[in-house]
Design a protein around this motif. Structure first.
Motif, PDB file in Angstrom:
ATOM      1  N   ILE A   6       0.876  -1.169   0.000  1.00  0.00           N
ATOM      2  CA  ILE A   6       0.000   0.000   0.000  1.00  0.00           C
ATOM      3  C   ILE A   6       0.913   1.218   0.000  1.00  0.00           C
ATOM      4  O   ILE A   6       1.737   1.395   0.896  1.00  0.00           O
ATOM      5  CB  ILE A   6      -0.923  -0.013   1.227  1.00  0.00           C
ATOM      6  N   ALA A   7       0.770   2.037  -1.021  1.00  0.00           N
ATOM      7  CA  ALA A   7       1.677   3.159  -1.211  1.00  0.00           C
ATOM      8  C   ALA A   7       1.203   4.432  -0.520  1.00  0.00           C
ATOM      9  O   ALA A   7       1.738   5.489  -0.764  1.00  0.00           O
ATOM     10  CB  ALA A   7       1.861   3.422  -2.702  1.00  0.00           C
ATOM     11  N   GLU A   8       0.226   4.327   0.310  1.00  0.00           N
ATOM     12  CA  GLU A   8      -0.291   5.504   0.978  1.00  0.00           C
ATOM     13  C   GLU A   8      -0.571   5.192   2.434  1.00  0.00           C
ATOM     14  O   GLU A   8      -0.407   4.061   2.869  1.00  0.00           O
ATOM     15  CB  GLU A   8      -1.576   5.973   0.305  1.00  0.00           C
ATOM     16  N   ASP A   9      -0.980   6.187   3.160  1.00  0.00           N
ATOM     17  CA  ASP A   9      -1.286   5.970   4.567  1.00  0.00           C
ATOM     18  C   ASP A   9      -2.647   5.312   4.701  1.00  0.00           C
ATOM     19  O   ASP A   9      -3.673   5.939   4.567  1.00  0.00           O
ATOM     20  CB  ASP A   9      -1.235   7.298   5.325  1.00  0.00           C
ATOM     21  N   PHE A  10      -2.641   4.026   4.927  1.00  0.00           N
ATOM     22  CA  PHE A  10      -3.862   3.251   5.062  1.00  0.00           C
ATOM     23  C   PHE A  10      -4.410   3.463   6.470  1.00  0.00           C
ATOM     24  O   PHE A  10      -3.648   3.440   7.429  1.00  0.00           O
ATOM     25  CB  PHE A  10      -3.547   1.773   4.816  1.00  0.00           C
ATOM     26  N   PRO A  11      -5.710   3.682   6.608  1.00  0.00           N
ATOM     27  CA  PRO A  11      -6.261   3.876   7.966  1.00  0.00           C
ATOM     28  C   PRO A  11      -5.937   2.683   8.857  1.00  0.00           C
ATOM     29  O   PRO A  11      -6.034   1.535   8.445  1.00  0.00           O
ATOM     30  CB  PRO A  11      -7.773   3.972   7.717  1.00  0.00           C
ATOM     31  N   ARG A  12      -5.512   2.969  10.071  1.00  0.00           N
ATOM     32  CA  ARG A  12      -5.128   1.914  11.003  1.00  0.00           C
ATOM     33  C   ARG A  12      -6.281   1.418  11.862  1.00  0.00           C
ATOM     34  O   ARG A  12      -6.167   0.421  12.545  1.00  0.00           O
ATOM     35  CB  ARG A  12      -4.010   2.412  11.920  1.00  0.00           C
ATOM     36  N   SER A  13      -7.382   2.134  11.828  1.00  0.00           N
ATOM     37  CA  SER A  13      -8.529   1.733  12.642  1.00  0.00           C
ATOM     38  C   SER A  13      -9.810   2.154  11.934  1.00  0.00           C
ATOM     39  O   SER A  13      -9.791   2.952  10.999  1.00  0.00           O
ATOM     40  CB  SER A  13      -8.464   2.398  14.016  1.00  0.00           C
ATOM     41  N   GLU A  14     -10.920   1.620  12.422  1.00  0.00           N
ATOM     42  CA  GLU A  14     -12.205   1.978  11.833  1.00  0.00           C
ATOM     43  C   GLU A  14     -12.533   3.448  12.091  1.00  0.00           C
ATOM     44  O   GLU A  14     -13.173   4.105  11.279  1.00  0.00           O
ATOM     45  CB  GLU A  14     -13.313   1.068  12.374  1.00  0.00           C
ATOM     46  N   ILE A  15     -12.061   3.966  13.199  1.00  0.00           N
ATOM     47  CA  ILE A  15     -12.278   5.391  13.498  1.00  0.00           C
ATOM     48  C   ILE A  15     -11.549   6.254  12.477  1.00  0.00           C
ATOM     49  O   ILE A  15     -12.106   7.221  11.957  1.00  0.00           O
ATOM     50  CB  ILE A  15     -11.843   5.708  14.940  1.00  0.00           C
ATOM     51  N   ASP A  18     -13.463   5.953   9.178  1.00  0.00           N
ATOM     52  CA  ASP A  18     -14.688   6.748   9.183  1.00  0.00           C
ATOM     53  C   ASP A  18     -14.390   8.236   9.044  1.00  0.00           C
ATOM     54  O   ASP A  18     -15.114   8.957   8.348  1.00  0.00           O
ATOM     55  CB  ASP A  18     -15.497   6.490  10.455  1.00  0.00           C
ATOM     56  N   ALA A  19     -13.336   8.697   9.685  1.00  0.00           N
ATOM     57  CA  ALA A  19     -12.977  10.116   9.576  1.00  0.00           C
ATOM     58  C   ALA A  19     -12.576  10.474   8.147  1.00  0.00           C
ATOM     59  O   ALA A  19     -12.856  11.572   7.674  1.00  0.00           O
ATOM     60  CB  ALA A  19     -11.839  10.440  10.544  1.00  0.00           C
ATOM     61  N   ARG A  20     -11.952   9.536   7.464  1.00  0.00           N
ATOM     62  CA  ARG A  20     -11.461   9.814   6.113  1.00  0.00           C
ATOM     63  C   ARG A  20     -12.512   9.615   5.030  1.00  0.00           C
ATOM     64  O   ARG A  20     -12.545  10.345   4.036  1.00  0.00           O
ATOM     65  CB  ARG A  20     -10.268   8.905   5.839  1.00  0.00           C
ATOM     66  N   PHE A  21     -13.378   8.605   5.179  1.00  0.00           N
ATOM     67  CA  PHE A  21     -14.310   8.245   4.107  1.00  0.00           C
ATOM     68  C   PHE A  21     -15.769   8.286   4.541  1.00  0.00           C
ATOM     69  O   PHE A  21     -16.584   7.503   4.064  1.00  0.00           O
ATOM     70  CB  PHE A  21     -13.984   6.849   3.565  1.00  0.00           C
ATOM     71  N   SER A  22     -16.129   9.204   5.400  1.00  0.00           N
ATOM     72  CA  SER A  22     -17.503   9.242   5.912  1.00  0.00           C
ATOM     73  C   SER A  22     -18.480   9.939   4.976  1.00  0.00           C
ATOM     74  O   SER A  22     -19.687   9.843   5.166  1.00  0.00           O
ATOM     75  CB  SER A  22     -17.532   9.911   7.288  1.00  0.00           C
ATOM     76  N   ASN A  23     -17.975  10.648   3.975  1.00  0.00           N
ATOM     77  CA  ASN A  23     -18.903  11.311   3.054  1.00  0.00           C
ATOM     78  C   ASN A  23     -18.552  10.961   1.610  1.00  0.00           C
ATOM     79  O   ASN A  23     -17.410  10.640   1.302  1.00  0.00           O
ATOM     80  CB  ASN A  23     -18.912  12.832   3.287  1.00  0.00           C
ATOM     81  N   TYR A  84     -21.288   3.198   1.278  1.00  0.00           N
ATOM     82  CA  TYR A  84     -21.618   1.817   1.634  1.00  0.00           C
ATOM     83  C   TYR A  84     -20.575   0.862   1.047  1.00  0.00           C
ATOM     84  O   TYR A  84     -20.153  -0.090   1.688  1.00  0.00           O
ATOM     85  CB  TYR A  84     -22.998   1.428   1.114  1.00  0.00           C
ATOM     86  N   TRP A  85     -20.186   1.124  -0.211  1.00  0.00           N
ATOM     87  CA  TRP A  85     -19.183   0.285  -0.854  1.00  0.00           C
ATOM     88  C   TRP A  85     -17.853   0.378  -0.108  1.00  0.00           C
ATOM     89  O   TRP A  85     -17.195  -0.630   0.123  1.00  0.00           O
ATOM     90  CB  TRP A  85     -18.993   0.701  -2.313  1.00  0.00           C
ATOM     91  N   PHE A  86     -17.451   1.590   0.225  1.00  0.00           N
ATOM     92  CA  PHE A  86     -16.186   1.761   0.927  1.00  0.00           C
ATOM     93  C   PHE A  86     -16.217   1.044   2.275  1.00  0.00           C
ATOM     94  O   PHE A  86     -15.256   0.380   2.652  1.00  0.00           O
ATOM     95  CB  PHE A  86     -15.870   3.243   1.108  1.00  0.00           C
ATOM     96  N   LYS A  87     -17.330   1.158   2.986  1.00  0.00           N
ATOM     97  CA  LYS A  87     -17.447   0.502   4.286  1.00  0.00           C
ATOM     98  C   LYS A  87     -17.427  -1.017   4.107  1.00  0.00           C
ATOM     99  O   LYS A  87     -16.759  -1.723   4.869  1.00  0.00           O
ATOM    100  CB  LYS A  87     -18.739   0.952   4.971  1.00  0.00           C
ATOM    101  N   ALA A  88     -18.117  -1.533   3.114  1.00  0.00           N
ATOM    102  CA  ALA A  88     -18.116  -2.976   2.855  1.00  0.00           C
ATOM    103  C   ALA A  88     -16.698  -3.455   2.536  1.00  0.00           C
ATOM    104  O   ALA A  88     -16.265  -4.508   3.025  1.00  0.00           O
ATOM    105  CB  ALA A  88     -19.070  -3.317   1.707  1.00  0.00           C
ATOM    106  N   MET A  89     -15.956  -2.685   1.736  1.00  0.00           N
ATOM    107  CA  MET A  89     -14.587  -3.051   1.404  1.00  0.00           C
ATOM    108  C   MET A  89     -13.704  -3.030   2.647  1.00  0.00           C
ATOM    109  O   MET A  89     -12.836  -3.888   2.816  1.00  0.00           O
ATOM    110  CB  MET A  89     -14.026  -2.129   0.325  1.00  0.00           C
ATOM    111  N   TRP A  90     -13.921  -2.049   3.519  1.00  0.00           N
ATOM    112  CA  TRP A  90     -13.149  -1.967   4.762  1.00  0.00           C
ATOM    113  C   TRP A  90     -13.386  -3.226   5.609  1.00  0.00           C
ATOM    114  O   TRP A  90     -12.443  -3.868   6.060  1.00  0.00           O
ATOM    115  CB  TRP A  90     -13.528  -0.704   5.531  1.00  0.00           C
ATOM    116  N   TRP A  91     -14.645  -3.571   5.822  1.00  0.00           N
ATOM    117  CA  TRP A  91     -14.956  -4.748   6.630  1.00  0.00           C
ATOM    118  C   TRP A  91     -14.429  -6.018   5.968  1.00  0.00           C
ATOM    119  O   TRP A  91     -13.924  -6.909   6.635  1.00  0.00           O
ATOM    120  CB  TRP A  91     -16.458  -4.858   6.872  1.00  0.00           C
ATOM    121  N   PHE A  92     -14.570  -6.111   4.664  1.00  0.00           N
ATOM    122  CA  PHE A  92     -14.129  -7.297   3.926  1.00  0.00           C
ATOM    123  C   PHE A  92     -12.625  -7.512   4.073  1.00  0.00           C
ATOM    124  O   PHE A  92     -12.162  -8.647   4.198  1.00  0.00           O
ATOM    125  CB  PHE A  92     -14.504  -7.149   2.445  1.00  0.00           C
TER     126      PHE A  92
END
Length: 170
Positions: A6-15, A18-23, A84-92
């Motif tokens: 991963i060539a970027e700063d991947f979120p380390r937690s669900e929080i 959510d802060a990055r991709f909530s909208n 919804y897609w982003f959240k599904a991908m995160w959980w997956f």
């Protein structure tokens, strides 16, 4: 085998996620950067100027071609919000024990099990690399059985179990 990092700063937690991709705007901006890292380029004529429509299309000012940020992805033609897609991908990708269609249906509030199942099938297909190389070097292999608890013989000889074999290159 090709290394994938991963060539970027991947979120380390669900929080953080959510802060990055909530909208939706944040999600579309992320996809824009992935699709056009050097700026917009029309896929038909290569022109670099566009206007953005209310339907989330990038319309070329030269040839009027409608470029969709999700075209050719698993999100193509989806009626569900991109968040919804982003959240599904995160959980997956981050849940250690995985996610099943019943969980996804409940977590995203879908009315249909079928929608959740279809989404997971699309996500699973994305994890398969075409023209992949054979495993080489140090390879670890394991097997296990899946199936509901039943009376009778236990372990390897149990009837009605499905064997799963897993191999990974270290």
């Amino acid at each position: 085998m090709t290394d994938f990092t991963i060539a970027e700063d991947f979120p380390r937690s669900e929080i953080e996620f959510d802060a990055r991709f909530s909208n939706p705007d944040a999600c579309y901006a992320y996809l824009f950067q992935l699709k056009w890292p050097d700026g917009f380029a029309c896929q038909r004529c290569g022109h670099d100027q566009y206007w953005f429509s209310s339907r989330k299309l990038y319309i070329c000012t030269s040839c009027q071609f409608q470029n969709s940020i999700t075209a050719g992805t698993i999100m193509d033609s989806s009626k569900k919000p991109i968040t919804y897609w982003f959240k599904a991908m995160w959980w997956f990708t981050t849940r250690k024990s995985g996610i099943n269609a019943v969980n996804l249906k409940e977590l995203l509030g879908f009315g249909s099990y079928g929608t959740a199942w279809t989404w997971l099938q699309k996500l699973r297909r994305c994890t398969i690399r075409d023209r992949r190389e054979k495993l080489s070097g140090r390879v670890e292999v394991d097997e296990f059985f899946i199936g509901a608890a039943r009376s009778g013989k236990r372990g390897r000889g149990a009837e009605g179990k499905t064997i799963v074999a897993v191999a990974v290159e270290r």
